[in-house]
Design a protein around this motif. Structure first.
Motif, PDB file in Angstrom:
ATOM      1  N   LYS A   6      69.394  15.784  15.389  1.00 29.89           N
ATOM      2  CA  LYS A   6      68.145  15.093  15.072  1.00 29.89           C
ATOM      3  C   LYS A   6      68.051  13.788  15.857  1.00 29.89           C
ATOM      4  N   ARG A   7      69.140  13.012  15.882  1.00 32.70           N
ATOM      5  CA  ARG A   7      69.132  11.734  16.600  1.00 32.70           C
ATOM      6  C   ARG A   7      68.966  11.957  18.094  1.00 32.70           C
ATOM      7  N   TYR A   8      69.629  12.980  18.613  1.00 27.76           N
ATOM      8  CA  TYR A   8      69.492  13.312  20.031  1.00 27.76           C
ATOM      9  C   TYR A   8      68.029  13.608  20.363  1.00 27.76           C
ATOM     10  N   TYR A   9      67.398  14.424  19.527  1.00 30.67           N
ATOM     11  CA  TYR A   9      65.995  14.777  19.724  1.00 30.67           C
ATOM     12  C   TYR A   9      65.125  13.524  19.698  1.00 30.67           C
ATOM     13  N   GLN A  10      65.368  12.649  18.722  1.00 31.17           N
ATOM     14  CA  GLN A  10      64.583  11.416  18.607  1.00 31.17           C
ATOM     15  C   GLN A  10      64.731  10.553  19.868  1.00 31.17           C
ATOM     16  N   LEU A  11      65.954  10.428  20.342  1.00 29.55           N
ATOM     17  CA  LEU A  11      66.188   9.612  21.539  1.00 29.55           C
ATOM     18  C   LEU A  11      65.541  10.214  22.775  1.00 29.55           C
ATOM     19  N   LYS A  12      65.573  11.541  22.885  1.00 30.06           N
ATOM     20  CA  LYS A  12      64.908  12.193  24.016  1.00 30.06           C
ATOM     21  C   LYS A  12      63.405  11.945  23.969  1.00 30.06           C
ATOM     22  N   GLU A  17      58.672   8.817  26.054  1.00 27.64           N
ATOM     23  CA  GLU A  17      57.633   7.811  25.819  1.00 27.64           C
ATOM     24  C   GLU A  17      57.875   6.567  26.665  1.00 27.64           C
ATOM     25  N   THR A  18      59.130   6.148  26.755  1.00 26.91           N
ATOM     26  CA  THR A  18      59.479   4.967  27.550  1.00 26.91           C
ATOM     27  C   THR A  18      59.191   5.214  29.027  1.00 26.91           C
ATOM     28  N   GLU A  19      59.569   6.375  29.527  1.00 27.60           N
ATOM     29  CA  GLU A  19      59.317   6.701  30.932  1.00 27.60           C
ATOM     30  C   GLU A  19      57.823   6.741  31.226  1.00 27.60           C
ATOM     31  N   GLN A  20      57.029   7.268  30.302  1.00 22.92           N
ATOM     32  CA  GLN A  20      55.579   7.304  30.485  1.00 22.92           C
ATOM     33  C   GLN A  20      55.009   5.891  30.510  1.00 22.92           C
ATOM     34  N   GLU A  21      55.465   5.041  29.583  1.00 23.57           N
ATOM     35  CA  GLU A  21      54.982   3.662  29.551  1.00 23.57           C
ATOM     36  C   GLU A  21      55.403   2.908  30.808  1.00 23.57           C
ATOM     37  N   LEU A  22      56.641   3.132  31.279  1.00 27.37           N
ATOM     38  CA  LEU A  22      57.097   2.504  32.515  1.00 27.37           C
ATOM     39  C   LEU A  22      56.220   2.916  33.698  1.00 27.37           C
ATOM     40  N   LYS A  23      55.865   4.187  33.760  1.00 23.84           N
ATOM     41  CA  LYS A  23      55.000   4.670  34.844  1.00 23.84           C
ATOM     42  C   LYS A  23      53.646   3.983  34.794  1.00 23.84           C
ATOM     43  N   GLU A  24      53.074   3.890  33.595  1.00 22.36           N
ATOM     44  CA  GLU A  24      51.768   3.244  33.449  1.00 22.36           C
ATOM     45  C   GLU A  24      51.833   1.767  33.839  1.00 22.36           C
ATOM     46  N   LEU A  25      52.873   1.064  33.393  1.00 24.55           N
ATOM     47  CA  LEU A  25      53.021  -0.351  33.735  1.00 24.55           C
ATOM     48  C   LEU A  25      53.243  -0.531  35.238  1.00 24.55           C
TER      49      LEU A  25
END
Length: 115
Positions: A6-12, A17-25
């Motif tokens: 479950k934690r692995y899934y959450q982190l993935k 989401e982080t990679e998408q936000e980094l791309k947008e920024l």
């Protein structure tokens, strides 16, 4: 084990989401630089710099035709720019022999550092 999975899934999910936000920024910062006609600026305690690079993108068919030696082609298995650059540097492949096998692609790298 359920908690670990479950934690692995959450982190993935967070990673996506982080990679998408980094791309947008990143896109917003590059757009700002283009609009301002600059490749460097300061934002508070940060220094932003855009660096242009050219990357070679090889055409496998043209490369295979330029390197008919099957043993040499097995060393590459597919066109890997790092492997090809290494073979050129070692003198195994002459640069002139493969000059028409790639296209240069301009990319922009974004560097953000603390001052």
């Amino acid at each position: 084990m359920d908690k670990i999975v479950k934690r692995y899934y959450q982190l993935k999910q967070q990673q996506k989401e982080t990679e998408q936000e980094l791309k947008e920024l990143r896109d917003q910062i590059i757009t700002f630089c283009e609009e301002q006609g600059t490749s460097e600026f300061a934002a508070g305690p940060y220094r932003v710099k855009l660096v242009s690079q050219s990357r070679k993108e090889y055409d496998d068919t043209k490369l295979y035709e330029a390197l008919p030696d099957l043993e040499l082609w097995r060393m590459l298995s597919k066109s890997d720019p790092a492997k090809i650059a290494g073979l050129v540097k070692l003198g195994v492949i002459k640069e002139g022999r493969i000059q028409d096998t790639f296209a240069l692609k301009e990319i922009t790298l974004l560097q953000v550092d603390r001052k």
